[in-house]
Each structure stands twice: as structure tokens, then as C-alpha cells.
Design a protein around this motif. Structure first.
Motif, PDB file in Angstrom:
ATOM      1  N   GLN A  71      43.523  33.865  45.272  1.00 44.63           N
ATOM      2  CA  GLN A  71      42.923  34.029  43.942  1.00 44.63           C
ATOM      3  C   GLN A  71      41.468  34.486  43.970  1.00 44.63           C
ATOM      4  N   SER A  72      40.893  34.562  45.146  1.00 48.54           N
ATOM      5  CA  SER A  72      39.526  35.085  45.251  1.00 48.54           C
ATOM      6  C   SER A  72      39.504  36.423  45.985  1.00 48.54           C
ATOM      7  N   TYR A  83      43.775  41.499  42.765  1.00 48.82           N
ATOM      8  CA  TYR A  83      43.569  41.916  41.372  1.00 48.82           C
ATOM      9  C   TYR A  83      43.628  43.437  41.217  1.00 48.82           C
ATOM     10  N   TYR A  84      43.303  44.137  42.322  1.00 48.37           N
ATOM     11  CA  TYR A  84      43.504  45.589  42.286  1.00 48.37           C
ATOM     12  C   TYR A  84      44.979  45.891  42.064  1.00 48.37           C
ATOM     13  N   TRP A  85      45.846  45.235  42.867  1.00 49.06           N
ATOM     14  CA  TRP A  85      47.275  45.516  42.738  1.00 49.06           C
ATOM     15  C   TRP A  85      47.837  45.015  41.406  1.00 49.06           C
ATOM     16  N   LYS A  86      47.365  43.883  40.957  1.00 49.30           N
ATOM     17  CA  LYS A  86      47.864  43.381  39.673  1.00 49.30           C
ATOM     18  C   LYS A  86      47.477  44.339  38.541  1.00 49.30           C
ATOM     19  N   ILE A 139      42.489  42.160  31.979  1.00 50.73           N
ATOM     20  CA  ILE A 139      41.864  40.986  32.604  1.00 50.73           C
ATOM     21  C   ILE A 139      41.802  41.174  34.121  1.00 50.73           C
ATOM     22  N   ALA A 140      42.864  41.728  34.691  1.00 53.72           N
ATOM     23  CA  ALA A 140      42.902  41.961  36.140  1.00 53.72           C
ATOM     24  C   ALA A 140      41.870  43.007  36.558  1.00 53.72           C
ATOM     25  N   PHE A 141      41.738  44.056  35.766  1.00 50.40           N
ATOM     26  CA  PHE A 141      40.720  45.077  36.058  1.00 50.40           C
ATOM     27  C   PHE A 141      39.317  44.455  36.048  1.00 50.40           C
ATOM     28  N   GLN A 142      39.063  43.610  35.072  1.00 49.43           N
ATOM     29  CA  GLN A 142      37.760  42.963  34.985  1.00 49.43           C
ATOM     30  C   GLN A 142      37.511  42.054  36.186  1.00 49.43           C
ATOM     31  N   LYS A 143      38.533  41.303  36.591  1.00 56.58           N
ATOM     32  CA  LYS A 143      38.394  40.404  37.736  1.00 56.58           C
ATOM     33  C   LYS A 143      38.176  41.202  39.016  1.00 56.58           C
ATOM     34  N   PHE A 144      38.889  42.292  39.168  1.00 50.95           N
ATOM     35  CA  PHE A 144      38.730  43.156  40.337  1.00 50.95           C
ATOM     36  C   PHE A 144      37.294  43.679  40.426  1.00 50.95           C
ATOM     37  N   ALA A 145      36.758  44.155  39.285  1.00 44.17           N
ATOM     38  CA  ALA A 145      35.394  44.680  39.270  1.00 44.17           C
ATOM     39  C   ALA A 145      34.375  43.583  39.559  1.00 44.17           C
ATOM     40  N   GLU A 146      34.692  42.376  39.105  1.00 46.13           N
ATOM     41  CA  GLU A 146      33.793  41.242  39.361  1.00 46.13           C
ATOM     42  C   GLU A 146      33.747  40.901  40.855  1.00 46.13           C
ATOM     43  N   LEU A 147      34.924  40.899  41.488  1.00 37.66           N
ATOM     44  CA  LEU A 147      35.007  40.535  42.903  1.00 37.66           C
ATOM     45  C   LEU A 147      34.600  41.683  43.827  1.00 37.66           C
TER      46      LEU A 147
END
Length: 455
Positions: free
Chosen positions: A51-52, A57-60, A86-94
Motif C-alpha cells: 500500500q505504500s 497505484y500506477y497499475w491501479k 484517486i489512484a492517479f493522485q496517490k501515484f503522484a503523491e508517492l
């Protein structure tokens, strides 16, 4: 030492396991088996250890964007777009560099962009502007990713079309604050082209209504810079008209007039402002007269800037014509008073009382007759001036081709008002001056024959 190698071995196993988790996801994506890929990525991301991981999140985001793109899976998974976002945002965050997208491909961004844009277009055509605006907002977000990272063949800084449709949709949905957000982005980038001038006009009008002088001046300056041939003076006058009180408008006019900063068009527009004072509630006749005369001054100065300005000449003439109508109303009111005095004259038989009553009656009658004589003199002078300026307007327009609808109206009204003036003058000199009567009659017939002839 044995513990150290055991630790390294554990880390290696974890890395291999994680890579293997996402490798299976990647394989199903490459085979376009997106529902199967969804099952795999959901299972992988359910594991706390993943989850980190930005890659997850890229694949999701890519998988859910693909589900959103396909009409059948979009219906089956109605939250696909939201989950993808939401996944795109998380990917960009990480992973702010978006390295995985650059390595494995930005397909998900293109899927989100194209699908949102097309759905927005369909809703826009159906006049579902609230729905359209939401779709175009997503299109703008993902097109920004695409252009910022230079994933598109075009090297433009952003997708003008998506931003424009987003603004249009909010505007049509009666959400001006949201529309302005997107129009502002285009205006501040100084976009030009057919139809784009309306962006600047919308922002100017928005800030006029908000009474935001700084915003008004900013977008007026931008509009003038990128569309220098456009008429921006109307917007300046509109701002003044909506945001200055009468005293403020008067002071500004006097200041600009004294400084020589008023153009032909601005004189004309200020004249319109002043002449419309008569329509305001609670304004006394002296104030109306004052501003009518100030309007005449402005119209004359507009004509002075361009003696082919038929509208300016007409406005001077028609304002004097209105003065004449006021005088004529006074004249008619006095005639009515005179009739009432004569109708109510008492019948007195006593010679002494009759002489006093007759003298009193005569004084009242003479007072009204003298007042009407003065009104008649004033009316003759006013109509001379009105006819002069209305004739100027007529002479400018009579042979013009083509004429605008406004010009057609002006020239037809000019000849009608001139005919009315000479008809009035005929009545004033009838039986008093035969030569002048004939002159006025000839003028009346000349202009009366032109009634309705200018098409």
C-alpha cells in the motif's frame, strides 16, 4: 554475520515477491484483460506491504482508467473513474516524478482524458451542462498531465479545447465563478483566434458586475493587447455606468474632457449616460434639464471629432426636439387654463362690480397669453436648432449605402421630426407672414414626402 545474511535474504525475497505480484498485473494489462487485471491489482493492494508502493497505484490507475474507457465496463463499474482518479493522485503523491508512467507508458492518462472529453461533448450537445462541466474538468486535469510531461506530439502548453469547453459548460450551467476560473487561464495565456475575443469580454463583464476595478482593468488591458482592433470603449463606459453614481460619472466626464482624453465614441457614450437621467426615479425637472444639456455638449463634441457621425448629430437634434415637446406641453396646458378661466367667468350685472371683475379677468387672460407668447418664441428658436441638427443627420445618411438598421431608423425618424417641426412653424405664422408660411410649407412637404422611404 549469519543474521546479516539472513536479513539480506529476507529483503530479497520481499522484493522478488512484490515484483512478482505486479508482474502478473502487468501481464494481464498487456493482454488487455482489464477485469482480470482489476482482480489482481485489488488483491495486491489489499496487502498492507504493497500500500505504500507507487507502482501499485500506477497499475491501479491505468487499469481503472481502461475500465472507464470501455462503455460496457464503465456501466459495470460505475465508480471506475472516481477510483482511477484517486489512484492517479496517490501515484503522484508517492512518485512525483511519475517515473513508472514514463517507463511503462502513460496510457491511463490518455484514457481518462479522451473518455472524459468525449462524454463531456455528448452531454454538452444534450445541453446537460452540469454533467458536461464535470467531465471536462477531468479532461483538463489529465490533459495537463499529458502536456506538462510532453507525452503528446503537440508541444502546446495545455489543451485549449478542453479548457474552453469546460468554461462554456460552467457558463451555460449558470456558474460564472467556475467559468471564470477556466477563462482566466486562457486569457492569461493570451490566446487568440476566431471567437476567443469573447473570453476577454466575458471576464471584463464578470468583473464589471463584481465591481472589481482591478480585475476589470487587467482583462481590459489584455483584451486590448491581443485584439487591438476590437471596440473596447463600450466596456469602459459600461463599467462606469454600473459602478459610478451620477456625481461620479459627471466628475469623471469633466476630468477626462478637460484633459482631452475623450474619443468620439466615449463622448457619444457619455452623452447617452447623461440623457438617460430622465429615466431615473425621483429626479426633478431641473436636474433632468441640466443633464440633457450636458448630453448635448457631449454629443456635439462627438460630432466635432467626426462630422460624419450621424448618430451624434441626430442625438443633438432629438434632444432639442424633446425640449420643444416640453414647451409645447406647457403651451397646451396654458390653453386649457385659458378655456377654464373663460368658462368660469362670472356674469355680473352691477356696472361697478362688472368693471372690476372684467379687469381681473383680463389680467388673468393676459398673463396666460403673455406666457404662451414667450413659449412660442422659445419654441420657434428651439425648433430651428433641432431642425439644423436633424438635417445634418439626414444629409449624412440619405445617400449612404448600405445603412445599418440603426442608421435606417435614424434617417427615417429625422425626416419625420423635421416634417413635424415645419408643420408646427406653419401653424405659428399662418395668417401673419405669408412668405414665411410658404417657406415652411415647402419644407414640410419635402420631408413629409420622405416618410418611411429609407429601407
Amino acid at each position: 554475520m549469519k543474521y546479516f545474511f539472513s536479513l539480506l535474504l529476507s529483503v530479497a525475497f520481499i522484493s522478488i515477491a512484490t515484483a512478482q505480484d505486479f508482474k502478473k498485473v502487468e501481464t494481464t494489462v498487456l493482454l488487455n484483460k482489464f477485469e482480470e487485471a482489476k482482480t489482481e491489482i485489488d488483491k495486491s493492494l489489499a496487502d498492507p506491504k504493497n500500500q505504500s508502493k507507487a507502482e501499485g497505484y500506477y497499475w491501479k490507475s491505468r487499469i481503472y482508467a481502461a475500465l472507464f474507457k470501455n462503455e460496457a465496463t464503465r456501466a459495470k463499474y460505475p465508480n471506475a473513474a472516481e477510483d482511477a482518479h484517486i489512484a492517479f493522485q496517490k501515484f503522484a503523491e508517492l512518485e512525483p516524478s511519475l517515473a513508472k508512467a514514463k517507463d511503462k507508458g502513460p496510457d491511463g492518462y490518455f484514457d481518462m482524458y479522451s473518455t472524459s472529453f468525449n462524454l463531456g461533448i455528448n452531454s454538452f450537445k444534450d445541453k446537460k451542462y452540469d454533467v458536461a462541466s464535470k467531465e471536462f474538468e477531468k479532461a483538463v486535469i489529465y490533459s495537463d498531465y499529458i502536456f506538462k510531461n510532453k507525452w503528446a506530439s503537440s508541444q502546446q502548453p495545455f489543451d485549449t479545447t478542453s479548457i474552453l469547453y469546460c468554461a462554456y459548460s460552467f457558463q451555460n450551467a449558470q456558474k460564472p465563478d467556475d467559468a471564470v476560473k477556466y477563462y482566466t487561464r486562457l486569457a492569461e495565456s493570451k490566446v487568440t483566434g476566431e471567437g476567443f475575443v469573447d473570453i476577454y469580454k466575458y471576464l471584463i463583464d464578470f468583473n464589471t458586475k463584481k465591481k472589481d476595478k482591478e480585475g476589470f482593468e487587467k482583462y481590459l488591458a489584455l483584451g486590448k493587447e491581443v485584439y487591438p482592433a476590437e471596440n473596447w470603449e463600450d466596456f469602459e463606459i459600461e463599467y462606469i455606468d454600473q459602478n459610478y453614481d451620477l456625481a461620479g460619472k459627471t466628475a469623471l466626464y469633466d476630468e477626462l474632457d478637460a484633459a482631452g482624453k475623450l474619443t468620439e465614441n466615449k463622448y457619444l457614450q457619455f452623452g447617452d449616460v447623461f440623457v438617460s437621467v430622465r429615466n431615473n426615479d425621483g429626479v426633478d425637472s431641473l436636474t433632468i434639464d441640466k443633464y440633457n444639456r450636458k448630453a448635448i455638449d457631449a454629443f456635439k463634441k462627438a460630432y466635432g471629432k467626426n462630422n460624419n457621425n450621424a448618430i451624434a448629430a441626430f442625438n443633438v437634434g432629438v434632444t432639442y426636439y424633446n425640449f420643444f415637446n416640453l414647451e409645447d406641453d406647457k403651451y397646451a396646458a396654458n390653453i386649457k387654463k385659458l378655456q377654464e378661466i373663460n368658462a368660469n367667468k362670472p356674469v355680473i350685472k352691477d356696472p361697478k362690480k362688472k368693471a372690476a371683475a372684467d379687469a381681473e379677468h383680463k389680467a388673468k387672460v393676459d398673463e396666460i397669453k403673455n406666457a404662451n407668447a414667450a413659449i412660442e418664441k422659445t419654441s420657434m428658436e428651439i425648433t430651428d436648432v433641432a431642425a439644423e441638427w436633424l438635417t445634418k443627420s439626414y444629409m449624412i445618411l440619405k445617400d449612404k449605402s448600405p445603412r445599418s438598421n440603426t442608421e435606417k431608423s435614424v434617417v427615417n425618424k429625422s425626416v419625420d421630426f423635421i416634417a413635424n417641426i415645419y408643420y408646427y412653424k406653419m401653424g405659428r405664422v399662418r395668417g401673419k407672414d405669408a412668405k414665411l408660411f410658404d417657406q415652411y410649407e415647402a419644407k414640410y412637404k419635402e420631408f413629409d414626402a420622405l416618410h418611411g422611404t429609407f429601407k
